[in-house]
Design a protein around this motif. Structure first.
Motif, PDB file in Angstrom:
ATOM      1  N   SER A   1      -1.971  -0.106 -10.810  1.00 13.79           N
ATOM      2  CA  SER A   1      -2.298   1.139 -10.120  1.00 13.79           C
ATOM      3  C   SER A   1      -2.011   0.968  -8.627  1.00 13.79           C
ATOM      4  O   SER A   1      -2.283  -0.079  -8.050  1.00 13.79           O
ATOM      5  N   PRO A   2      -1.442   1.987  -7.984  1.00 16.67           N
ATOM      6  CA  PRO A   2      -1.113   1.882  -6.565  1.00 16.67           C
ATOM      7  C   PRO A   2      -2.352   1.601  -5.711  1.00 16.67           C
ATOM      8  O   PRO A   2      -3.400   2.205  -5.901  1.00 16.67           O
ATOM      9  N   ALA A   3      -2.221   0.667  -4.787  1.00 19.84           N
ATOM     10  CA  ALA A   3      -3.309   0.314  -3.868  1.00 19.84           C
ATOM     11  C   ALA A   3      -2.704  -0.212  -2.567  1.00 19.84           C
ATOM     12  O   ALA A   3      -1.616  -0.794  -2.583  1.00 19.84           O
ATOM     13  N   THR A   4      -3.401  -0.001  -1.457  1.00 15.97           N
ATOM     14  CA  THR A   4      -2.916  -0.537  -0.180  1.00 15.97           C
ATOM     15  C   THR A   4      -3.224  -2.016  -0.040  1.00 15.97           C
ATOM     16  O   THR A   4      -2.523  -2.726   0.672  1.00 15.97           O
ATOM     17  N   GLN A   5      -4.281  -2.493  -0.700  1.00 17.51           N
ATOM     18  CA  GLN A   5      -4.608  -3.919  -0.653  1.00 17.51           C
ATOM     19  C   GLN A   5      -4.678  -4.496  -2.062  1.00 17.51           C
ATOM     20  O   GLN A   5      -5.276  -3.905  -2.955  1.00 17.51           O
ATOM     21  N   TRP A   6      -4.041  -5.648  -2.228  1.00 15.73           N
ATOM     22  CA  TRP A   6      -4.126  -6.402  -3.470  1.00 15.73           C
ATOM     23  C   TRP A   6      -4.822  -7.716  -3.144  1.00 15.73           C
ATOM     24  O   TRP A   6      -4.277  -8.541  -2.415  1.00 15.73           O
ATOM     25  N   SER A   7      -6.009  -7.915  -3.634  1.00 14.88           N
ATOM     26  CA  SER A   7      -6.723  -9.177  -3.457  1.00 14.88           C
ATOM     27  C   SER A   7      -6.478 -10.015  -4.705  1.00 14.88           C
ATOM     28  O   SER A   7      -6.826  -9.615  -5.812  1.00 14.88           O
TER      29      SER A   7
ATOM     30  N   ILE B   1      -6.278 -16.203   2.364  1.00 11.59           N
ATOM     31  CA  ILE B   1      -7.723 -16.248   2.580  1.00 11.59           C
ATOM     32  C   ILE B   1      -8.238 -17.675   2.407  1.00 11.59           C
ATOM     33  O   ILE B   1      -9.072 -18.145   3.173  1.00 11.59           O
ATOM     34  N   SER B   2      -7.756 -18.351   1.370  1.00 13.10           N
ATOM     35  CA  SER B   2      -8.153 -19.734   1.082  1.00 13.10           C
ATOM     36  C   SER B   2      -7.050 -20.375   0.259  1.00 13.10           C
ATOM     37  O   SER B   2      -6.017 -19.749   0.010  1.00 13.10           O
ATOM     38  N   ILE B   3      -7.277 -21.607  -0.188  1.00 13.06           N
ATOM     39  CA  ILE B   3      -6.269 -22.270  -1.017  1.00 13.06           C
ATOM     40  C   ILE B   3      -6.173 -21.645  -2.407  1.00 13.06           C
ATOM     41  O   ILE B   3      -5.278 -21.982  -3.170  1.00 13.06           O
ATOM     42  N   ASN B   4      -7.070 -20.715  -2.720  1.00  9.50           N
ATOM     43  CA  ASN B   4      -7.074 -20.070  -4.040  1.00  9.50           C
ATOM     44  C   ASN B   4      -6.982 -18.550  -4.005  1.00  9.50           C
ATOM     45  O   ASN B   4      -7.039 -17.910  -5.052  1.00  9.50           O
ATOM     46  N   GLN B   5      -6.873 -17.953  -2.806  1.00  9.98           N
ATOM     47  CA  GLN B   5      -6.878 -16.490  -2.722  1.00  9.98           C
ATOM     48  C   GLN B   5      -5.966 -16.003  -1.611  1.00  9.98           C
ATOM     49  O   GLN B   5      -5.903 -16.596  -0.528  1.00  9.98           O
ATOM     50  N   ILE B   6      -5.255 -14.876  -1.892  1.00 10.39           N
ATOM     51  CA  ILE B   6      -4.452 -14.201  -0.882  1.00 10.39           C
ATOM     52  C   ILE B   6      -4.799 -12.715  -0.864  1.00 10.39           C
ATOM     53  O   ILE B   6      -5.342 -12.179  -1.830  1.00 10.39           O
ATOM     54  N   LEU B   7      -4.489 -12.070   0.248  1.00  8.92           N
ATOM     55  CA  LEU B   7      -4.684 -10.631   0.391  1.00  8.92           C
ATOM     56  C   LEU B   7      -3.353 -10.041   0.848  1.00  8.92           C
ATOM     57  O   LEU B   7      -2.823 -10.416   1.889  1.00  8.92           O
ATOM     58  N   ILE B   8      -2.813  -9.142   0.033  1.00 12.93           N
ATOM     59  CA  ILE B   8      -1.565  -8.454   0.356  1.00 12.93           C
ATOM     60  C   ILE B   8      -1.925  -7.044   0.800  1.00 12.93           C
ATOM     61  O   ILE B   8      -2.645  -6.333   0.101  1.00 12.93           O
TER      62      ILE B   8
END
Length: 88
Positions: free
Chosen positions: A34-40, A68-75
């Motif tokens: 689904s379209p979103a401005t942020q993908w966590s 964000i960390s070695i296990n998470q990104i925020l696009i």
């Protein structure tokens, strides 16, 4: 008796990358349906990663990517997007 030839075309809306493969240590494929401005994205690879982002049509796009960390990104996109991310 002859029948008319009916031709239909379909547009593929699936991203160009495949869904995640459990146990794939080399990378992680994330699908945003689904379209979103942020993908966590929590990828669980245990390291800082490189990321390639694809729009729903399969084209490579260049949003803001924050580790964000070695296990998470925020696009973050300027406008809502669906698509996929290849995380390696």
């Amino acid at each position: 008796m002859t029948y008319p030839l009916i031709v239909e075309t379909f547009r593929c809306t699936e991203p160009a990358v495949t869904p995640p493969v459990p146990g794939d240590d080399d990378g992680f494929d994330y699908i945003q349906e689904s379209p979103a401005t942020q993908w966590s994205i929590v990828h669980g690879l245990g390291r800082y990663v490189s990321v390639t982002v694809y729009a729903a049509d399969g084209e490579v796009i260049h949003p803001s990517i924050r580790r964000i960390s070695i296990n998470q990104i925020l696009i973050t996109h300027a406008t809502p997007q669906s698509g996929a991310a290849r995380i390696e």
